[in-house]
Write a protein that holds these residues in place. Sequence first.
Motif, mmCIF file in Angstrom:
data_model
loop_
_atom_site.group_PDB
_atom_site.id
_atom_site.type_symbol
_atom_site.label_atom_id
_atom_site.label_comp_id
_atom_site.label_asym_id
_atom_site.label_seq_id
_atom_site.Cartn_x
_atom_site.Cartn_y
_atom_site.Cartn_z
ATOM 1 N N ALA A 264 0.855 -1.270 0.055
ATOM 2 C CA ALA A 264 0.190 0.141 -0.028
ATOM 3 C C ALA A 264 0.777 1.238 0.081
ATOM 4 O O ALA A 264 2.090 1.274 -0.101
ATOM 5 N N GLY A 265 0.093 2.472 -0.040
ATOM 6 C CA GLY A 265 0.816 3.908 -0.094
ATOM 7 C C GLY A 265 0.102 4.767 0.759
ATOM 8 O O GLY A 265 -1.248 4.577 0.805
ATOM 9 N N GLY A 266 0.573 5.735 0.932
ATOM 10 C CA GLY A 266 0.156 6.883 1.541
ATOM 11 C C GLY A 266 0.401 8.139 0.825
ATOM 12 O O GLY A 266 1.263 8.561 0.443
ATOM 13 N N VAL A 267 -0.923 9.138 1.020
ATOM 14 C CA VAL A 267 -0.791 10.428 0.021
ATOM 15 C C VAL A 267 -0.988 11.635 1.024
ATOM 16 O O VAL A 267 -1.928 11.474 1.777
ATOM 17 N N SER A 268 -0.157 12.519 1.000
ATOM 18 C CA SER A 268 -0.208 13.644 1.999
ATOM 19 C C SER A 268 -1.246 14.615 1.585
ATOM 20 O O SER A 268 -1.766 14.565 0.296
ATOM 21 N N PRO A 269 -1.711 15.382 2.303
ATOM 22 C CA PRO A 269 -2.584 16.661 1.690
ATOM 23 C C PRO A 269 -1.682 17.697 0.909
ATOM 24 O O PRO A 269 -0.330 17.489 0.841
ATOM 25 N N VAL A 270 -2.000 18.618 0.207
ATOM 26 C CA VAL A 270 -1.897 19.492 -0.579
ATOM 27 C C VAL A 270 -0.793 20.523 0.098
ATOM 28 O O VAL A 270 -1.512 20.858 0.892
ATOM 29 N N VAL A 271 0.248 20.729 -0.434
ATOM 30 C CA VAL A 271 0.925 21.726 0.330
ATOM 31 C C VAL A 271 1.352 22.922 -0.768
ATOM 32 O O VAL A 271 1.291 22.620 -2.058
ATOM 33 N N ASP A 272 1.762 23.950 -0.287
ATOM 34 C CA ASP A 272 2.014 25.265 -1.326
ATOM 35 C C ASP A 272 3.418 25.245 -2.186
ATOM 36 O O ASP A 272 3.414 26.173 -2.856
ATOM 37 N N GLY A 273 4.340 24.512 -1.672
ATOM 38 C CA GLY A 273 5.601 24.815 -2.282
ATOM 39 C C GLY A 273 6.595 23.831 -1.826
ATOM 40 O O GLY A 273 6.336 22.845 -0.999
ATOM 41 N N LEU A 274 7.834 23.759 -2.403
ATOM 42 C CA LEU A 274 8.694 22.919 -2.414
ATOM 43 C C LEU A 274 9.291 22.836 -0.824
ATOM 44 O O LEU A 274 9.629 21.939 -0.176
ATOM 45 N N ALA A 275 9.248 24.130 -0.158
ATOM 46 C CA ALA A 275 9.607 24.301 1.303
ATOM 47 C C ALA A 275 8.932 23.423 2.309
ATOM 48 O O ALA A 275 9.414 23.142 3.469
ATOM 49 N N GLU A 276 7.779 23.029 2.021
ATOM 50 C CA GLU A 276 6.836 22.280 2.636
ATOM 51 C C GLU A 276 6.854 20.859 2.424
ATOM 52 O O GLU A 276 5.922 20.001 3.125
ATOM 53 N N LEU A 277 7.422 20.285 1.726
ATOM 54 C CA LEU A 277 7.737 18.824 1.162
ATOM 55 C C LEU A 277 7.986 18.003 2.535
ATOM 56 O O LEU A 277 7.777 16.743 2.477
ATOM 57 N N GLY A 278 8.889 18.437 3.643
ATOM 58 C CA GLY A 278 9.216 17.692 4.581
ATOM 59 C C GLY A 278 8.002 17.434 5.608
ATOM 60 O O GLY A 278 7.769 16.203 5.776
ATOM 61 N N GLN A 279 7.081 18.383 5.784
ATOM 62 C CA GLN A 279 5.846 18.181 6.470
ATOM 63 C C GLN A 279 5.027 17.042 5.577
ATOM 64 O O GLN A 279 4.368 16.413 6.238
ATOM 65 N N ALA A 280 4.985 17.248 4.417
ATOM 66 C CA ALA A 280 4.069 16.675 3.546
ATOM 67 C C ALA A 280 4.447 15.060 3.691
ATOM 68 O O ALA A 280 3.494 14.142 3.668
ATOM 69 N N ARG A 281 5.740 14.834 3.487
ATOM 70 C CA ARG A 281 6.274 13.468 3.607
ATOM 71 C C ARG A 281 6.083 12.905 5.007
ATOM 72 O O ARG A 281 5.690 11.571 4.908
ATOM 73 N N ARG A 282 6.270 13.590 5.979
ATOM 74 C CA ARG A 282 5.748 13.126 7.386
ATOM 75 C C ARG A 282 4.122 12.444 7.237
ATOM 76 O O ARG A 282 3.901 11.456 7.916
ATOM 77 N N LEU A 283 3.558 13.286 6.934
ATOM 78 C CA LEU A 283 1.903 13.049 6.840
ATOM 79 C C LEU A 283 1.573 11.866 5.763
ATOM 80 O O LEU A 283 0.777 11.064 6.220
#
Length: 408
Positions: A264-283
């Motif tokens: 399986a896999g998980g998808v993050s919420p939408v973020v507004d730019g590259l600087a927020e990818l760390g938070q997106a990865r954790r989610l």
Amino acid sequence: MGGRTRRTGHDWKLLREACVALLPRIPELVDEHLRQLAEHSPAYDRVLPYDQHWREAEEAIRIGIETITAPRESPRRDLEYARDSGRRRAGQGLPLDLLVHSYRNAGYLVWDALLEGASGGDPERLAALMRSATLVWSAVDAQAVTASDAYRETELELRRRTDERAQALLDALLEGQSAPGLAARAAAGLDLPERGPYAVVVLRVERRGERDAPHRRVQEAGFRFVWRMRTDCEVGVVALGAEAGLDGLVALLDRLGVGAGPGAGGVSPVVDGLAELGQARRLAELALRTCPADAGGVVRFDRRMPTALVVGQPELAGRLVADVFGALLALEPGDRAVLLETLDAWLDCEGSAGRAAGRLYCHRNTVFNRLRRLEQLTSRSLARPRDLIEMTLALDAYRLSPGLGGVG
């Protein structure tokens, strides 16, 4: 410009004299060489500053002419220069076919000049040059091949370094680093916009396949992916575009078979730019943790938030399981599994005992009996909303948290 196979006799003497006589004409040859290159392709002038190009062409032609008459045992300066030239042109970004063309063009100019110098009423000198043609053109070919090989080696090394830099930038973003200018450098290195809607996909990897690479770029149905392979998972950064959304992304991943089968896999919420990818990865990783290891498909974090809250707090999850299922955990494993399976099926069937019975291949009264027994063991009622929430979250915690009977 010349090869240095052993030459003796009169032909060698005449060839040497022709080459020496040609040396004062080198500036003229260089001017004509650069003019013809510019006519052939404007890329030469775009990539190479004229003065630098002129000096390098002058040196290459001079070394080539001198090499024709150099002693056979002397170092091949023309090939050494060709290697250096190939490396320089690769670094400057001149296309390889234009590099080869420049060697061929210089060879024609020098050869024509040699013939022109020998055609002034001296048939013997002209005949000697014609007998040397194979040697001269073999040398031109050797220079072009040497420069091409050095170009390809340098191009591969530059590509490797570029890939390593892009990989490091991608890792820094996914780790949530916040160094000044990091997002801008990553945007340039990864060829992605610094701002814009992004999501992160995290896939549990059970086997290596065609995506087994340090990182790779893919475009599918309007989505731009940059995939990064890690030890136990694969992380995808997805540029969603103006019209794209998470529903379309999940549908595309399912259609492509991404996350199919165990893992399986998980998808993050939408973020507004590259600087927020760390938070997106954790989610996205947290969304992935809400999927049992034997489940397939890709799930969205925003559709699994209650379960994500549970698996994201292992200590509290353990306390919740112990508090809600304490007496249930004392049962025989088989008996306990039947009761929890029944609860899971009843929840999936939105509280319909009849549909749950069909899924479990039993009578609906059997489902009712098992649920009543659960209520007795847990001292909770499935008819009370708060109790139902506790039992639902405790079931998720039990199934998904390592050490509580689940698989993590």
